[in-house]
Design an enzyme around this catalytic site. Structure first.
Site, PDB file in Angstrom:
ATOM      1  N   TYR A  41      33.907 -21.232  27.195  1.00 39.30           N
ATOM      2  CA  TYR A  41      32.435 -21.135  27.151  1.00 39.30           C
ATOM      3  C   TYR A  41      31.960 -20.149  26.076  1.00 39.30           C
ATOM      4  CZ  TYR A  41      27.788 -19.761  28.968  1.00 39.30           C
ATOM      5  OH  TYR A  41      26.457 -19.445  29.114  1.00 39.30           O
ATOM      6  N   ASN A  97      45.219 -22.460  25.683  1.00 42.34           N
ATOM      7  CA  ASN A  97      46.107 -23.370  26.427  1.00 42.34           C
ATOM      8  C   ASN A  97      45.330 -24.476  27.142  1.00 42.34           C
ATOM      9  OD1 ASN A  97      44.985 -22.109  28.625  1.00 42.34           O
ATOM     10  ND2 ASN A  97      46.837 -21.016  29.255  1.00 42.34           N
ATOM     11  N   SER A 141      33.928  -6.555  30.591  1.00 45.28           N
ATOM     12  CA  SER A 141      32.897  -7.061  31.507  1.00 45.28           C
ATOM     13  C   SER A 141      32.174  -5.893  32.151  1.00 45.28           C
ATOM     14  CB  SER A 141      33.591  -7.895  32.588  1.00 45.28           C
ATOM     15  OG  SER A 141      32.718  -8.150  33.650  1.00 45.28           O
ATOM     16  N   TYR A 189      40.346  -9.134  39.534  1.00 46.19           N
ATOM     17  CA  TYR A 189      39.824  -9.515  38.214  1.00 46.19           C
ATOM     18  C   TYR A 189      39.296  -8.277  37.474  1.00 46.19           C
ATOM     19  CZ  TYR A 189      36.537 -11.019  34.665  1.00 46.19           C
ATOM     20  OH  TYR A 189      35.846 -11.132  33.485  1.00 46.19           O
ATOM     21  N   LYS A 238      40.658  -6.068  33.985  1.00 49.16           N
ATOM     22  CA  LYS A 238      39.876  -5.642  32.800  1.00 49.16           C
ATOM     23  C   LYS A 238      39.995  -4.124  32.593  1.00 49.16           C
ATOM     24  CE  LYS A 238      38.165  -9.664  31.578  1.00 49.16           C
ATOM     25  NZ  LYS A 238      38.580 -10.325  30.343  1.00 49.16           N
ATOM     26  N   TYR A 253      30.424  -7.489  28.667  1.00 51.50           N
ATOM     27  CA  TYR A 253      29.335  -8.461  28.811  1.00 51.50           C
ATOM     28  C   TYR A 253      28.671  -8.281  30.161  1.00 51.50           C
ATOM     29  CZ  TYR A 253      32.791 -11.000  25.891  1.00 51.50           C
ATOM     30  OH  TYR A 253      33.751 -11.365  24.986  1.00 51.50           O
ATOM     31  N   ASN A 307      25.660 -10.711  32.209  1.00 50.10           N
ATOM     32  CA  ASN A 307      25.811 -12.049  32.807  1.00 50.10           C
ATOM     33  C   ASN A 307      25.467 -13.144  31.799  1.00 50.10           C
ATOM     34  OD1 ASN A 307      25.583 -10.127  35.104  1.00 50.10           O
ATOM     35  ND2 ASN A 307      25.781 -11.975  36.316  1.00 50.10           N
ATOM     36  N   ASN A 352      31.118 -20.524  40.657  1.00 54.41           N
ATOM     37  CA  ASN A 352      30.874 -19.270  41.368  1.00 54.41           C
ATOM     38  C   ASN A 352      29.598 -18.627  40.863  1.00 54.41           C
ATOM     39  OD1 ASN A 352      33.488 -19.019  42.821  1.00 54.41           O
ATOM     40  ND2 ASN A 352      34.278 -19.022  40.729  1.00 54.41           N
ATOM     41  N   ARG A 377      20.254  -9.055  38.100  1.00 54.54           N
ATOM     42  CA  ARG A 377      21.308  -8.987  37.077  1.00 54.54           C
ATOM     43  C   ARG A 377      20.684  -9.012  35.688  1.00 54.54           C
ATOM     44  NH1 ARG A 377      23.409  -8.224  41.145  1.00 54.54           N
ATOM     45  NH2 ARG A 377      25.334  -9.062  42.042  1.00 54.54           N
ATOM     46  N   ASP A 412      29.055  -8.274  46.440  1.00 52.87           N
ATOM     47  CA  ASP A 412      27.943  -8.255  45.484  1.00 52.87           C
ATOM     48  C   ASP A 412      27.227  -6.907  45.494  1.00 52.87           C
ATOM     49  OD1 ASP A 412      28.168 -10.729  44.387  1.00 52.87           O
ATOM     50  OD2 ASP A 412      26.462 -11.629  45.432  1.00 52.87           O
TER      51      ASP A 412
HETATM   52  P1  NAD Z   1      36.442 -19.634  29.889  1.00 51.84           P
HETATM   53  O1  NAD Z   1      37.345 -19.872  31.038  1.00 51.84           O
HETATM   54  O2  NAD Z   1      35.418 -20.658  29.570  1.00 51.84           O
HETATM   55  O3  NAD Z   1      37.284 -19.323  28.572  1.00 51.84           O
HETATM   56  C1  NAD Z   1      38.555 -18.740  28.619  1.00 51.84           C
HETATM   57  C2  NAD Z   1      39.472 -19.607  27.755  1.00 51.84           C
HETATM   58  O4  NAD Z   1      40.752 -19.029  27.716  1.00 51.84           O
HETATM   59  C3  NAD Z   1      39.634 -21.045  28.293  1.00 51.84           C
HETATM   60  O5  NAD Z   1      39.413 -21.952  27.238  1.00 51.84           O
HETATM   61  C4  NAD Z   1      41.075 -21.082  28.799  1.00 51.84           C
HETATM   62  O6  NAD Z   1      41.632 -22.386  28.667  1.00 51.84           O
HETATM   63  C5  NAD Z   1      41.734 -20.067  27.890  1.00 51.84           C
HETATM   64  N1  NAD Z   1      42.916 -19.401  28.449  1.00 51.84           N
HETATM   65  C6  NAD Z   1      43.062 -18.812  29.652  1.00 51.84           C
HETATM   66  N2  NAD Z   1      44.265 -18.231  29.753  1.00 51.84           N
HETATM   67  C7  NAD Z   1      44.901 -18.455  28.576  1.00 51.84           C
HETATM   68  C8  NAD Z   1      46.174 -18.106  28.060  1.00 51.84           C
HETATM   69  N3  NAD Z   1      47.019 -17.375  28.788  1.00 51.84           N
HETATM   70  N4  NAD Z   1      46.497 -18.505  26.812  1.00 51.84           N
HETATM   71  C9  NAD Z   1      45.642 -19.234  26.074  1.00 51.84           C
HETATM   72  N5  NAD Z   1      44.418 -19.605  26.505  1.00 51.84           N
HETATM   73  C10 NAD Z   1      44.053 -19.203  27.746  1.00 51.84           C
HETATM   74  O7  NAD Z   1      35.725 -18.204  30.160  1.00 51.84           O
HETATM   75  P2  NAD Z   1      34.522 -17.516  29.389  1.00 51.84           P
HETATM   76  O8  NAD Z   1      33.360 -17.461  30.327  1.00 51.84           O
HETATM   77  O9  NAD Z   1      34.344 -18.067  28.042  1.00 51.84           O
HETATM   78  O10 NAD Z   1      35.097 -16.035  29.310  1.00 51.84           O
HETATM   79  C11 NAD Z   1      35.786 -15.568  28.179  1.00 51.84           C
HETATM   80  C12 NAD Z   1      36.208 -14.123  28.409  1.00 51.84           C
HETATM   81  O11 NAD Z   1      35.058 -13.341  28.703  1.00 51.84           O
HETATM   82  C13 NAD Z   1      37.180 -13.934  29.585  1.00 51.84           C
HETATM   83  O12 NAD Z   1      38.122 -12.962  29.218  1.00 51.84           O
HETATM   84  C14 NAD Z   1      36.285 -13.418  30.693  1.00 51.84           C
HETATM   85  O13 NAD Z   1      36.988 -12.620  31.599  1.00 51.84           O
HETATM   86  C15 NAD Z   1      35.262 -12.612  29.917  1.00 51.84           C
HETATM   87  N6  NAD Z   1      33.978 -12.478  30.596  1.00 51.84           N
HETATM   88  C16 NAD Z   1      33.313 -13.591  31.016  1.00 51.84           C
HETATM   89  C17 NAD Z   1      32.103 -13.459  31.690  1.00 51.84           C
HETATM   90  C18 NAD Z   1      31.361 -14.649  32.221  1.00 51.84           C
HETATM   91  O14 NAD Z   1      30.552 -14.498  33.139  1.00 51.84           O
HETATM   92  N7  NAD Z   1      31.567 -15.840  31.683  1.00 51.84           N
HETATM   93  C19 NAD Z   1      31.565 -12.174  31.921  1.00 51.84           C
HETATM   94  C20 NAD Z   1      32.269 -11.065  31.461  1.00 51.84           C
HETATM   95  C21 NAD Z   1      33.487 -11.228  30.794  1.00 51.84           C
HETATM   96  C1  WQD Z   2      24.568 -13.475  39.984  1.00 51.50           C
HETATM   97  C2  WQD Z   2      23.577 -13.333  41.140  1.00 51.50           C
HETATM   98  C3  WQD Z   2      24.613 -13.534  43.289  1.00 51.50           C
HETATM   99  C4  WQD Z   2      25.702 -17.758  42.921  1.00 51.50           C
HETATM  100  C5  WQD Z   2      30.149 -12.271  38.134  1.00 51.50           C
HETATM  101  C6  WQD Z   2      31.385 -11.446  38.074  1.00 51.50           C
HETATM  102  C7  WQD Z   2      31.351 -10.562  36.865  1.00 51.50           C
HETATM  103  C8  WQD Z   2      31.072 -11.380  35.590  1.00 51.50           C
HETATM  104  C9  WQD Z   2      29.919 -12.300  35.743  1.00 51.50           C
HETATM  105  C10 WQD Z   2      33.107 -11.894  34.494  1.00 51.50           C
HETATM  106  C11 WQD Z   2      24.114 -12.500  42.291  1.00 51.50           C
HETATM  107  C12 WQD Z   2      23.627 -14.660  43.056  1.00 51.50           C
HETATM  108  C13 WQD Z   2      25.217 -16.495  42.666  1.00 51.50           C
HETATM  109  C14 WQD Z   2      25.087 -18.554  43.923  1.00 51.50           C
HETATM  110  C15 WQD Z   2      23.537 -16.755  44.326  1.00 51.50           C
HETATM  111  N1  WQD Z   2      32.166 -12.213  35.239  1.00 51.50           N
HETATM  112  N2  WQD Z   2      24.146 -15.996  43.364  1.00 51.50           N
HETATM  113  N3  WQD Z   2      24.016 -18.024  44.578  1.00 51.50           N
HETATM  114  O1  WQD Z   2      28.291 -11.718  40.604  1.00 51.50           O
HETATM  115  O2  WQD Z   2      26.766 -10.717  38.848  1.00 51.50           O
HETATM  116  O3  WQD Z   2      29.022 -11.415  38.216  1.00 51.50           O
HETATM  117  O4  WQD Z   2      30.050 -13.066  36.943  1.00 51.50           O
HETATM  118  O5  WQD Z   2      33.377 -10.795  34.062  1.00 51.50           O
HETATM  119  O6  WQD Z   2      32.589  -9.940  36.825  1.00 51.50           O
HETATM  120  O7  WQD Z   2      31.445 -10.640  39.251  1.00 51.50           O
HETATM  121  O8  WQD Z   2      27.370 -13.151  38.712  1.00 51.50           O
HETATM  122  O9  WQD Z   2      26.465 -15.410  38.539  1.00 51.50           O
HETATM  123  O10 WQD Z   2      28.108 -14.885  40.393  1.00 51.50           O
HETATM  124  O11 WQD Z   2      25.812 -13.934  40.505  1.00 51.50           O
HETATM  125  O12 WQD Z   2      22.564 -16.334  44.977  1.00 51.50           O
HETATM  126  O13 WQD Z   2      25.499 -19.692  44.214  1.00 51.50           O
HETATM  127  O14 WQD Z   2      23.345 -14.642  41.694  1.00 51.50           O
HETATM  128  O15 WQD Z   2      24.559 -13.102  44.624  1.00 51.50           O
HETATM  129  O16 WQD Z   2      23.039 -11.777  42.820  1.00 51.50           O
HETATM  130  P1  WQD Z   2      27.836 -11.677  39.212  1.00 51.50           P
HETATM  131  P2  WQD Z   2      26.998 -14.437  39.518  1.00 51.50           P
END
Ligand code: NAD
Ligand code: WQD
Length: 349
Positions: A14, A35, A127, A151, A155, A185, A187, A206, A239, A306
Site C-alpha cells: 500500500y 515477496n 509507526s 507488532y 518496531k 507514520y 494513520n 482491521n 486519530r 485501543d
Molecule cells: P503492506 O502489507 O501493504 O506492504 C508491505 C509489503 O511488504 C507487502 O507488499 C508484502 O508483500 C511485503 N513483504 C512483507 N514481508 C516481506 C518480506 N519478508 N520480504 C519481502 N517482502 C515482504 O503494508 P503497508 O501498509 O504498505 O505498510 C508498509 C510498512 O509501513 C510496514 O512496515 C508497516 O509496518 C508500516 N506501517 C504501516 C502503517 C499502516 O497503517 N498501513 C502504519 C504505520 C507503519
Molecule cells: C482507528 C480508529 C478504532 C476499525 C493501527 C495500528 C497502528 C498503525 C495503524 C501500523 C480507532 C476505530 C477501527 C473499525 C473502528 N499500524 N475503528 N471500527 O488502531 O489507530 O492503529 O493502524 O503501524 O500500529 O495499531 O488504527 O484504523 O485500526 O483504528 O471503530 O472497524 O478507528 O477503534 O479509534 P489504529 P485503526
C-alpha cells in the site's frame, strides 16, 4: 543525484506503491523487492501506467541473505526504503514469532547486506505505535516509547537496533557512516488520485478506512464503531489520519535529505502526521458527505488495546525535511472511495 537508484523493500504494498510513484516523479530510479505475501504485482504495473516509467521488480524475501547480497552487488543503491514487514496488531498477538522473524530479521539481513556493500542510507517504516498509550498530546519524537503488542515491539526493537549503528561507525572510524531516518507514520488512508492504486487488504480489514470503504461498496453489512465513551469530542476514538500521497512524499523528502550534503547525522526519528485529530464519527460523516454514499454503522464496545486519542507534532519533519502534509480530510475520503469504487475487489483483474 536525481538519477540515483532507490531500493524499495515491500514496494508492491500500500504505502510502498504510492512511494514508488513519488520517487519516479522526483526523477529517481526504483528497484522493488517484495515477496508479494500481502500484495500483487499488479500494483507495480499500475505504477508504471500512472508514471509512464519503469519499475524494476525482484520477487523475493528480504530475509534471504544471498538474494539481498546479490541485489547490492548488482546495483548501485543510493538509498534503501524498508517497508517490507507484517503489520496487523491482532495477528501479531496470535503469531509473535512470525512478526519478530519477518520484521526484525528482515531488517537485520537488509542492514548486513547494506553494510557489506557500504550502502548505508536507510529510511525505515516505523509507526506511531512506538508511543504506546500516550500521556501527552500532540506527540513529539522525544516522548517516551513503549509497546503494547508484538507488532509494536518489533518496531521498537528495530528502532533500537538501528540506533546502535552510528556507535559502531565511530568505533570503526568509518568514512561512510550510517544515515538513517525512522519515519513514524500516524494513520495512513487515501489512495492515488487516479483511483488505480490503493489499499487492498487480503483479509477482513482491521483498519478503519478499508472497513468504511468495503461497507460503502456493499462487501460488509455495517461498520462497528469501537467505543463511544472515550473522553473525546464525540466519545469515539481520535486519530491523526494522513493521506498516503502526503506520506509517500515524506519518504522522497527523507531520501533527498539522506543524499544531501548535510545528510542525517546517524539516526533521526520523524513523525509523519497532519497534527489534526479526527474522531471515528467525524471520519464516517466526512466520507458519507463527500461521496454521497451511506455507511451503515453501529456503536459497540471498545476494542481492547485501543487508546482514546493519538496525534502528531510533525514540526521536526517540517523543519529538517521541509515536509508538511498538504492534503485535506476531503481528499482522503474522496480518494479512498475512488479507489474502492473503481476496484470493488481490489487488484483482482
Ligand atoms: P503492506 O502489507 O501493504 O506492504 C508491505 C509489503 O511488504 C507487502 O507488499 C508484502 O508483500 C511485503 N513483504 C512483507 N514481508 C516481506 C518480506 N519478508 N520480504 C519481502 N517482502 C515482504 O503494508 P503497508 O501498509 O504498505 O505498510 C508498509 C510498512 O509501513 C510496514 O512496515 C508497516 O509496518 C508500516 N506501517 C504501516 C502503517 C499502516 O497503517 N498501513 C502504519 C504505520 C507503519
Ligand atoms: C482507528 C480508529 C478504532 C476499525 C493501527 C495500528 C497502528 C498503525 C495503524 C501500523 C480507532 C476505530 C477501527 C473499525 C473502528 N499500524 N475503528 N471500527 O488502531 O489507530 O492503529 O493502524 O503501524 O500500529 O495499531 O488504527 O484504523 O485500526 O483504528 O471503530 O472497524 O478507528 O477503534 O479509534 P489504529 P485503526
Amino acid at each position: 543525484m536525481q538519477t540515483a537508484t532507490i531500493l524499495v523493500t515491500g514496494g508492491a504494498g500500500y504505502i510502498g506503491s504510492h512511494t514508488c510513484i513519488e520517487l519516479l516523479h522526483a526523477g529517481f530510479k526504483v528497484l522493488v523487492v517484495d515477496n508479494l505475501d500481502n500484495s500483487s504485482e499488479e500494483s507495480l504495473k499500475r505504477v508504471e501506467q500512472i508514471t509512464g516509467k519503469t519499475v524494476d521488480f525482484i520477487k523475493g524475501d528480504v530475509r534471504d541473505a544471498q538474494l539481498m547480497a546479490s541485489i547490492f552487488a548488482d546495483n548501485k543503491i543510493a538509498a534503501t526504503i524498508h517497508f517490507a514487514g507484517l503489520k496487523a496488531v491482532g495477528e501479531s498477538c496470535a503469531m509473535p514469532l512470525e512478526y519478530y522473524d519477518n520484521n526484525v530479521n528482515s531488517t537485520l539481513v537488509l542492514c548486513q547486506a547494506m553494510e557489506k556493500a557500504n550502502s548505508k542510507n536507510l529510511v525505515f517504516s516505523s509507526s506511531a505505535t512506538v508511543y504506546g498509550d500516550p500521556e501527552v498530546l500532540p506527540l513529539t519524537e522525544d516522548m517516551p516509547l513503549s509497546a503494547t503488542n508484538p507488532y509494536g515491539r518489533s518496531k521498537l526493537i528495530i528502532e533500537e537496533m538501528l540506533r546502535d549503528l552510528p556507535e559502531s561507525d565511530k568505533l570503526k572510524k568509518s568514512d561512510n557512516p550510517w544515515s538513517v531516518a525512522l519515519l513514524r507514520y500516524f494513520n495512513p488512508v487515501g489512495a492515488h488520485e487516479s483511483g488505480k492504486i490503493g489499499e487492498d487488504p487480503s483479509d477482513t480489514p482491521n483498519n478503519l478506512m478499508p472497513f468504511i470503504t468495503q461497507t460503502a461498496v456493499g462487501r460488509r453489512a455495517e461498520l462497528s464503531i469501537f467505543g463511544s465513551d472515550y473522553d473525546t469530542v464525540d466519545g469515539t476514538g481520535v486519530r491523526d489520519y494522513i493521506h498516503v500521497v502526503d506520506l509517500a512524499r515524506g519518504h522522497v523528502k527523507a531520501v533527498q535529505k539522506l543524499l544531501s550534503k548535510d545528510g542525517i547525522d546517524g539516526v533521526q526519528a520523524y513523525n509523519l502526521g497532519t497534527g489534526n485529530g479526527i474522531s471515528v464519527l467525524e471520519m464516517v460523516k466526512a466520507f458519507s458527505a463527500e461521496n454521497d454514499v451511506a455507511v451503515p454503522y453501529k456503536l459497540v464496545e471498545r476494542r481492547p488495546g485501543d487508546v482514546a486519542a493519538c496525534y502528531a507534532d510533525a514540526t521536526r519533519a517540517r523543519v529538517e525535511l521541509d515536509w508538511v502534509a498538504e492534503m485535506s480530510l476531503e481528499d482522503m475520503v474522496r480518494d479512498s472511495w475512488k479507489w474502492q469504487s473503481l476496484n470493488p475487489d481490489g487488484y483482482t483483474v
